[in-house]
Design a protein around this motif. Structure first.
Motif, PDB file in Angstrom:
ATOM      1  N   MET A 283       0.850  -1.194   0.000  1.00  0.00           N
ATOM      2  CA  MET A 283       0.000   0.000   0.000  1.00  0.00           C
ATOM      3  C   MET A 283       0.884   1.241   0.000  1.00  0.00           C
ATOM      4  O   MET A 283       1.776   1.356   0.829  1.00  0.00           O
ATOM      5  N   THR A 284       0.605   2.161  -0.916  1.00  0.00           N
ATOM      6  CA  THR A 284       1.443   3.362  -0.991  1.00  0.00           C
ATOM      7  C   THR A 284       1.061   4.339   0.127  1.00  0.00           C
ATOM      8  O   THR A 284      -0.061   4.301   0.637  1.00  0.00           O
ATOM      9  N   PRO A 285       2.007   5.202   0.501  1.00  0.00           N
ATOM     10  CA  PRO A 285       1.691   6.203   1.539  1.00  0.00           C
ATOM     11  C   PRO A 285       0.505   7.073   1.150  1.00  0.00           C
ATOM     12  O   PRO A 285      -0.292   7.447   2.012  1.00  0.00           O
TER      13      PRO A 285
ATOM     14  N   LEU B 207      -2.721   5.090   1.737  1.00  0.00           N
ATOM     15  CA  LEU B 207      -2.938   4.939   3.179  1.00  0.00           C
ATOM     16  C   LEU B 207      -3.435   6.254   3.780  1.00  0.00           C
ATOM     17  O   LEU B 207      -4.391   6.266   4.569  1.00  0.00           O
TER      18      LEU B 207
ATOM     19  N   LEU C 197      -7.038   6.906   2.724  1.00  0.00           N
ATOM     20  CA  LEU C 197      -7.934   5.985   3.424  1.00  0.00           C
ATOM     21  C   LEU C 197      -8.135   6.441   4.875  1.00  0.00           C
ATOM     22  O   LEU C 197      -9.262   6.482   5.385  1.00  0.00           O
ATOM     23  N   GLU C 198      -7.038   6.817   5.525  1.00  0.00           N
ATOM     24  CA  GLU C 198      -7.155   7.264   6.918  1.00  0.00           C
ATOM     25  C   GLU C 198      -7.963   8.557   7.011  1.00  0.00           C
ATOM     26  O   GLU C 198      -8.728   8.740   7.952  1.00  0.00           O
TER      27      GLU C 198
ATOM     28  N   THR D 227      -8.285  -3.473  -4.431  1.00  0.00           N
ATOM     29  CA  THR D 227      -6.951  -4.012  -4.681  1.00  0.00           C
ATOM     30  C   THR D 227      -7.030  -4.964  -5.859  1.00  0.00           C
ATOM     31  O   THR D 227      -7.805  -5.930  -5.845  1.00  0.00           O
TER      32      THR D 227
ATOM     33  N   LEU E 202      -5.951  -8.000  -7.896  1.00  0.00           N
ATOM     34  CA  LEU E 202      -5.275  -9.243  -7.507  1.00  0.00           C
ATOM     35  C   LEU E 202      -4.780  -9.948  -8.770  1.00  0.00           C
ATOM     36  O   LEU E 202      -5.502 -10.010  -9.762  1.00  0.00           O
TER      37      LEU E 202
ATOM     38  N   ASP F 215      -1.662  -8.511  -8.395  1.00  0.00           N
ATOM     39  CA  ASP F 215      -0.497  -7.613  -8.461  1.00  0.00           C
ATOM     40  C   ASP F 215      -0.502  -6.543  -7.376  1.00  0.00           C
ATOM     41  O   ASP F 215       0.540  -5.979  -7.054  1.00  0.00           O
ATOM     42  N   GLY F 216      -1.692  -6.248  -6.808  1.00  0.00           N
ATOM     43  CA  GLY F 216      -1.705  -5.362  -5.638  1.00  0.00           C
ATOM     44  C   GLY F 216      -1.880  -3.886  -5.941  1.00  0.00           C
ATOM     45  O   GLY F 216      -1.800  -3.064  -5.032  1.00  0.00           O
TER      46      GLY F 216
ATOM     47  N   GLN G  91      -3.721  -0.476  -6.259  1.00  0.00           N
ATOM     48  CA  GLN G  91      -4.867  -0.086  -5.425  1.00  0.00           C
ATOM     49  C   GLN G  91      -5.432   1.276  -5.789  1.00  0.00           C
ATOM     50  O   GLN G  91      -4.721   2.146  -6.294  1.00  0.00           O
TER      51      GLN G  91
ATOM     52  N   LEU H 290      -5.842  -1.730  10.655  1.00  0.00           N
ATOM     53  CA  LEU H 290      -5.220  -0.773   9.729  1.00  0.00           C
ATOM     54  C   LEU H 290      -4.621   0.407  10.489  1.00  0.00           C
ATOM     55  O   LEU H 290      -3.507   0.843  10.207  1.00  0.00           O
TER      56      LEU H 290
ATOM     57  N   ALA I  68      -0.794   1.458  10.581  1.00  0.00           N
ATOM     58  CA  ALA I  68      -0.385   2.802  10.153  1.00  0.00           C
ATOM     59  C   ALA I  68       0.424   3.493  11.254  1.00  0.00           C
ATOM     60  O   ALA I  68       1.416   4.182  10.979  1.00  0.00           O
TER      61      ALA I  68
ATOM     62  N   ARG J 179       3.887   2.028  11.334  1.00  0.00           N
ATOM     63  CA  ARG J 179       4.690   2.523  10.221  1.00  0.00           C
ATOM     64  C   ARG J 179       5.133   3.957  10.491  1.00  0.00           C
ATOM     65  O   ARG J 179       6.285   4.328  10.250  1.00  0.00           O
TER      66      ARG J 179
ATOM     67  N   PRO K 254       3.922  -7.843  -3.287  1.00  0.00           N
ATOM     68  CA  PRO K 254       2.726  -8.420  -2.676  1.00  0.00           C
ATOM     69  C   PRO K 254       2.555  -9.890  -3.035  1.00  0.00           C
ATOM     70  O   PRO K 254       3.032 -10.339  -4.083  1.00  0.00           O
TER      71      PRO K 254
ATOM     72  N   LEU L 199      -0.402 -13.237  -3.009  1.00  0.00           N
ATOM     73  CA  LEU L 199      -1.763 -13.721  -2.789  1.00  0.00           C
ATOM     74  C   LEU L 199      -1.658 -15.202  -2.425  1.00  0.00           C
ATOM     75  O   LEU L 199      -1.213 -16.016  -3.240  1.00  0.00           O
TER      76      LEU L 199
ATOM     77  N   PHE M  70      -4.246 -11.868   1.066  1.00  0.00           N
ATOM     78  CA  PHE M  70      -3.372 -10.957   0.329  1.00  0.00           C
ATOM     79  C   PHE M  70      -2.410 -10.310   1.315  1.00  0.00           C
ATOM     80  O   PHE M  70      -2.831  -9.781   2.342  1.00  0.00           O
TER      81      PHE M  70
ATOM     82  N   GLU N  19       0.658  -7.526   1.761  1.00  0.00           N
ATOM     83  CA  GLU N  19       1.306  -6.366   1.126  1.00  0.00           C
ATOM     84  C   GLU N  19       2.140  -5.623   2.156  1.00  0.00           C
ATOM     85  O   GLU N  19       1.898  -5.701   3.366  1.00  0.00           O
ATOM     86  N   LYS N  20       3.105  -4.885   1.641  1.00  0.00           N
ATOM     87  CA  LYS N  20       3.920  -4.044   2.513  1.00  0.00           C
ATOM     88  C   LYS N  20       3.328  -2.647   2.567  1.00  0.00           C
ATOM     89  O   LYS N  20       2.800  -2.159   1.562  1.00  0.00           O
ATOM     90  N   LEU N  21       3.356  -2.023   3.734  1.00  0.00           N
ATOM     91  CA  LEU N  21       3.033  -0.590   3.805  1.00  0.00           C
ATOM     92  C   LEU N  21       4.300   0.153   3.415  1.00  0.00           C
ATOM     93  O   LEU N  21       5.235   0.236   4.199  1.00  0.00           O
ATOM     94  N   SER N  22       4.342   0.656   2.192  1.00  0.00           N
ATOM     95  CA  SER N  22       5.592   1.246   1.682  1.00  0.00           C
ATOM     96  C   SER N  22       5.741   2.679   2.178  1.00  0.00           C
ATOM     97  O   SER N  22       4.801   3.248   2.725  1.00  0.00           O
TER      98      SER N  22
END
Lengths: 232, 107
Positions: A1-3, A6, A9-10, A23, A25, A27-28, A30, B9, B13, B16, B76, B78, B102, B104-107
């Motif tokens: 998830m990109t900053p 995120l 979303l927050e 998302t 699928l 490949d992820g 979003q 989440l 967050a 992170r 990521p 699956l 699934f 994933e990384k929190l980048s």
């Protein structure tokens, strides 16, 4: 998830805006929905998921999407800052509900009795107008006082609240229905009110009654057969 | 369903934001008697912190192993768990359900 995703979303969640995190699928990739940048098909699928509060995977063309629903918290409006309300508040919070207690009687609605919860000391009709119960809101009246319960129930019946419960014996409830009928509510509308409130678990103490009320709210929300009790 | 009391989440967050390297695992599909619905999440940090659940305990170990790899690679994954999958026997999905997760990384 990109900053960026995120953060967006927050922010939506802070603003209590219903959104779906889509998302792709596997490949992820979003995006947040609804979005003018997404296809009408994907936006429509997200809308369906939001309405049903049901995250899941959909296939559009040859593409799989996981649609993660982020609805704002369910709400419960408790009318009557009484002993049972004191028991109900922490249970409801533990179930993830956003809780508001309404009682214009300031001797009841004190911070000491209700720490860490939103308390409105407006009259119940005004408080309900401000709170605007929607299809993700439960309303429970606990005062036993028609001056307070009736206007709250009147407003609740005019809303889409998914659950309306009123504390009181069968006799009290029958009298209440007569009064509400006089306000113009039909029998079909009045059948939405659960009274006596709560699942029949022979509850006696305040925490037991709170448990029976919340169990009934959960049963109604998830369409359990237990929710199909007949109105008194 | 998303009426989770624990807001995984938000926890992920916050971790992170505090400088941790975090992966997030999310149930995307279930069949049969899987104990947790789609949308259930598990957050894992490189330093070994964990929050939430994707199965009620059956596959958290395997998922957190993959999460560690995802933190390293950023790619990521699956994952399929179920009775038709040998890996599921290995990690013991005793409920007999099937699910996809699934990671994933929190980048």
């Amino acid at each position: 998830m990109t900053p960026d995703i995120l953060a967006a979303l927050e922010q939506a969640r802070r603003e209590k805006r219903p959104v779906v995190l889509a998302t792709s699928l596997p490949d992820g990739a979003q995006c947040l929905l609804p979005s003018p940048a997404a296809s009408a098909e994907l936006n429509a699928a997200a809308e369906q998921k939001l309405v049903h509060d049901d995250s899941g995977t959909v296939t559009l063309g040859s593409q799989n999407w996981f649609l993660h629903v982020y609805n704002p918290p369910l709400r419960i409006v408790i009318v009557g800052a009484v002993h049972i309300a004191q028991a109900l508040v922490p249970f409801a919070a533990a179930l993830g509900y956003g809780v508001t207690v309404v009682d214009p009687r300031r001797s009841f609605a004190t911070d000491e009795r209700f720490p860490n919860v939103t308390v409105s000391t407006d009259w119940p009709d005004e408080a309900m107008d401000a709170l605007a119960p929607d299809a993700r809101t439960a309303v429970v009246t606990l005062t036993h006082d028609p001056k307070l319960d009736d206007p709250a129930l009147d407003r609740a019946l005019k809303s889409q609240a998914f659950y309306i419960g009123a504390l009181g014996s069968r006799k009290t409830h029958a009298a209440r229905l007569v009064r509400l009928r006089a306000l113009g509510h039909s029998d079909a509308a009045l059948a939405r009110i659960r009274g006596p409130v709560g699942l029949s678990i022979e509850a006696v103490t305040a925490p037991e009654i709170a448990l029976s009320v919340l169990a009934e709210i959960v049963a109604v929300r998830h369409g359990s057969p237990l929710a199909q009790k007949l109105a008194a | 369903m998303n009426t989770e009391t624990d807001d995984i989440l938000a926890i992920a967050a916050a971790w992170r934001a505090a400088g941790e390297q975090v992966a997030l695992a999310t149930v995307t599909e279930t069949w049969g008697s899987s104990p947790r619905p789609a949308g259930s999440q598990l957050a894992v940090t490189k330093s070994g912190r964990m929050a939430g659940s994707v199965s009620g305990g059956c596959i958290e170990g395997a998922v957190s192993d993959v999460a560690m790899k995802t933190i390293e690679t950023g790619t990521p994954q699956l994952l399929d768990f179920g009775i038709t999958n040998e890996r599921a026997w290995e990690v013991g999905l005793a409920c007999g359900g099937k699910l996809k997760v699934f990671v994933e990384k929190l980048s």
